[in-house]
Motif scaffolding. Structure first.
Motif, mmCIF file in Angstrom:
data_model
loop_
_atom_site.group_PDB
_atom_site.id
_atom_site.type_symbol
_atom_site.label_atom_id
_atom_site.label_comp_id
_atom_site.label_asym_id
_atom_site.label_seq_id
_atom_site.Cartn_x
_atom_site.Cartn_y
_atom_site.Cartn_z
ATOM 1 N N ASP A 265 75.456 68.417 -55.774
ATOM 2 C CA ASP A 265 75.029 67.882 -54.475
ATOM 3 C C ASP A 265 75.606 66.477 -54.341
ATOM 4 N N ILE A 266 76.838 66.397 -53.832
ATOM 5 C CA ILE A 266 77.580 65.137 -53.867
ATOM 6 C C ILE A 266 76.870 64.016 -53.105
ATOM 7 N N PRO A 267 76.341 64.232 -51.889
ATOM 8 C CA PRO A 267 75.653 63.118 -51.216
ATOM 9 C C PRO A 267 74.510 62.534 -52.047
ATOM 10 N N ARG A 268 73.750 63.392 -52.730
ATOM 11 C CA ARG A 268 72.655 62.890 -53.565
ATOM 12 C C ARG A 268 73.150 62.286 -54.868
ATOM 13 N N LEU A 269 74.340 62.673 -55.307
ATOM 14 C CA LEU A 269 74.898 62.147 -56.548
ATOM 15 C C LEU A 269 75.425 60.722 -56.381
ATOM 16 N N ILE A 270 75.821 60.343 -55.167
ATOM 17 C CA ILE A 270 76.497 59.062 -54.939
ATOM 18 C C ILE A 270 75.697 57.853 -55.447
ATOM 19 N N PRO A 271 74.383 57.746 -55.191
ATOM 20 C CA PRO A 271 73.655 56.579 -55.744
ATOM 21 C C PRO A 271 73.719 56.502 -57.264
ATOM 22 N N PHE A 272 73.763 57.642 -57.925
ATOM 23 C CA PHE A 272 73.833 57.651 -59.387
ATOM 24 C C PHE A 272 75.228 57.267 -59.861
ATOM 25 N N MET A 273 76.249 57.591 -59.075
ATOM 26 C CA MET A 273 77.596 57.119 -59.387
ATOM 27 C C MET A 273 77.652 55.595 -59.301
ATOM 28 N N GLY A 274 76.938 55.032 -58.336
ATOM 29 C CA GLY A 274 76.855 53.578 -58.237
ATOM 30 C C GLY A 274 76.165 52.964 -59.433
ATOM 31 N N ALA A 275 75.083 53.596 -59.883
ATOM 32 C CA ALA A 275 74.381 53.103 -61.076
ATOM 33 C C ALA A 275 75.281 53.176 -62.303
ATOM 34 N N ASN A 276 76.126 54.192 -62.346
ATOM 35 C CA ASN A 276 77.076 54.335 -63.444
ATOM 36 C C ASN A 276 78.046 53.156 -63.488
ATOM 37 N N VAL A 277 78.577 52.774 -62.327
ATOM 38 C CA VAL A 277 79.478 51.618 -62.253
ATOM 39 C C VAL A 277 78.755 50.365 -62.728
ATOM 40 N N LEU A 278 77.515 50.199 -62.305
ATOM 41 C CA LEU A 278 76.726 49.034 -62.715
ATOM 42 C C LEU A 278 76.599 48.960 -64.230
ATOM 43 N N ALA A 279 76.308 50.085 -64.859
ATOM 44 C CA ALA A 279 76.157 50.110 -66.313
ATOM 45 C C ALA A 279 77.468 49.781 -67.012
ATOM 46 N N VAL A 280 78.557 50.371 -66.522
ATOM 47 C CA VAL A 280 79.856 50.219 -67.184
ATOM 48 C C VAL A 280 80.347 48.776 -67.114
ATOM 49 N N VAL A 281 80.118 48.104 -66.003
ATOM 50 C CA VAL A 281 80.587 46.732 -65.849
ATOM 51 C C VAL A 281 79.643 45.740 -66.530
ATOM 52 N N THR A 282 78.340 45.961 -66.404
ATOM 53 C CA THR A 282 77.363 44.968 -66.840
ATOM 54 C C THR A 282 77.142 44.969 -68.346
ATOM 55 N N ALA A 283 77.141 46.134 -68.981
ATOM 56 C CA ALA A 283 76.851 46.178 -70.423
ATOM 57 C C ALA A 283 77.883 45.397 -71.241
ATOM 58 N N PRO A 284 79.201 45.586 -71.034
ATOM 59 C CA PRO A 284 80.156 44.754 -71.788
ATOM 60 C C PRO A 284 80.052 43.272 -71.440
ATOM 61 N N LEU A 285 79.722 42.965 -70.180
ATOM 62 C CA LEU A 285 79.564 41.564 -69.789
ATOM 63 C C LEU A 285 78.396 40.915 -70.529
ATOM 64 N N VAL A 286 77.264 41.608 -70.559
ATOM 65 C CA VAL A 286 76.095 41.081 -71.281
ATOM 66 C C VAL A 286 76.409 40.958 -72.771
ATOM 67 N N LEU A 287 77.141 41.929 -73.314
ATOM 68 C CA LEU A 287 77.513 41.868 -74.726
ATOM 69 C C LEU A 287 78.359 40.626 -75.003
ATOM 70 N N ALA A 288 79.325 40.340 -74.129
ATOM 71 C CA ALA A 288 80.186 39.160 -74.319
ATOM 72 C C ALA A 288 79.367 37.880 -74.309
ATOM 73 N N VAL A 289 78.453 37.758 -73.351
ATOM 74 C CA VAL A 289 77.610 36.554 -73.260
ATOM 75 C C VAL A 289 76.711 36.450 -74.488
ATOM 76 N N ALA A 290 76.144 37.581 -74.913
ATOM 77 C CA ALA A 290 75.269 37.578 -76.085
ATOM 78 C C ALA A 290 76.009 37.170 -77.342
ATOM 79 N N LEU A 291 77.260 37.577 -77.466
ATOM 80 C CA LEU A 291 78.058 37.191 -78.634
ATOM 81 C C LEU A 291 78.304 35.690 -78.663
ATOM 82 N N VAL A 292 78.566 35.115 -77.494
ATOM 83 C CA VAL A 292 78.802 33.668 -77.425
ATOM 84 C C VAL A 292 77.521 32.909 -77.754
ATOM 85 N N VAL A 293 76.425 33.293 -77.119
ATOM 86 C CA VAL A 293 75.160 32.572 -77.303
ATOM 87 C C VAL A 293 74.613 32.810 -78.711
ATOM 88 N N GLY A 294 74.753 34.045 -79.172
ATOM 89 C CA GLY A 294 74.146 34.389 -80.471
ATOM 90 C C GLY A 294 74.980 33.964 -81.649
#
Length: 294
Positions: A265-294
């Motif tokens: 159901d592609i129309p209903r899948l679209i919000p979850f595709m957006g959440a996927n992009v959020l996870a993919v971009v944000t997790a490595p970013l948070v990891l980079a910041v955590a490595l610097v601070v930690g």
């Protein structure tokens, strides 16, 4: 020019500086003196590589007729720039070649600075850029891991080499996070296009194995990304703060739940595709910041 710029898919280029940033952090943590001119070369080469593969994808998908058949979403199906402006096709192809040339020049600069160690990474990156749309998409398992290889080990470890002139196990370890998550990004984005892709001869995992197996692979990659962070902390390779990178991955858990329920159901899948992009971009970013601070 408008069609060319759209073919680069500028909103999605944000992933590149995040992955390059992980490489910069890896170089800094291993004691390298960061020369910001070298960092800019690494970032520019990586961005041009990303733009090149996107432009090649736009051109070849237009030539194959695929762009006219896809059900376009904000996260899949291309930009549609050449469907609207077919006369711009040659310009888009030339832009793909030009940005590829800039990437190669950036690699040449790194060779002059630090030696030939970057060459295997550079050659594999060029092969992925040139062959991804026309050939890799016909090989299910290669297509599954090629995006993660490009944005994970190649981009993170390549950046570290561009700055430090060496590869380290730390860079290899943290590059696995974007490796697993970016594989999932492209995997899920193939769901809406699978019928159109099959019609032009593509054979990626959702076509070859079906959506249930694709969901299982998505879950496996997500678990592997989380275990990379958890085991890195448990083994004293990463600081405890690195566990914060698990928080954005909850968006990918939400995505998996949506993919299981709404894969067809592609129309209903679209919000979850957006959440996927959020996870993919944000997790490595948070990891980079955590490595610097930690």
């Amino acid at each position: 020019m408008k069609a060319v710029i759209r073919s680069f898919r500028v909103p999605f280029l944000v992933l590149t500086p995040v992955c390059v940033g992980l490489g910069i952090v890896a170089a800094w943590l291993t004691g390298a003196a960061i020369h910001w001119g070298d960092a800019l070369v690494a970032l520019g080469g990586a961005l041009c590589a990303h733009m090149s593969v996107n432009a090649f994808n736009e051109y070849f998908d237009f030539r194959s007729g695929l762009d006219g058949q896809t059900q376009r979403t904000p996260f899949s199906g291309g930009s549609g720039s050449l469907v609207e402006r077919p006369a711009a096709a040659v310009s888009v192809l030339n832009s793909a070649l030009l940005t590829l040339a800039v990437t190669v020049l950036a690699g040449g600069y790194v060779i002059l600075r630090h030696g030939w160690g970057i060459l295997p990474i550079g050659l594999l990156g060029v092969v992925i850029i040139v062959t991804y749309t026309h050939w890799i998409n016909r090989l299910p398992w290669v297509c599954l891991v090629a995006p993660g290889v490009a944005f994970g080990p190649l981009m993170v470890m390549g950046t570290q080499y561009a700055l430090a002139g060496e590869f380290t196990s730390l860079a290899a370890l943290i590059s696995l996070v974007p490796f697993f998550l970016v594989n999932n990004l492209l995997l899920l984005n193939q769901y809406p296009d699978r019928d159109a892709d099959a019609a032009v001869g593509r054979r990626h995992i959702p076509i070859a194995l079906g959506l249930s197996a694709s969901n299982a692979l998505y879950g496996g990659f997500l678990l592997a990304a989380a275990l990379t962070v958890g085991l890195g902390v448990a083994g004293d390779r990463l600081p405890v703060l690195a566990l914060l990178a698990l928080v954005p991955m909850l968006a990918a858990v939400f995505t998996l739940w949506g993919a299981i329920r709404y894969a067809n159901d592609i129309p209903r899948l679209i919000p979850f595709m957006g959440a996927n992009v959020l996870a993919v971009v944000t997790a490595p970013l948070v990891l980079a910041v955590a490595l610097v601070v930690g």
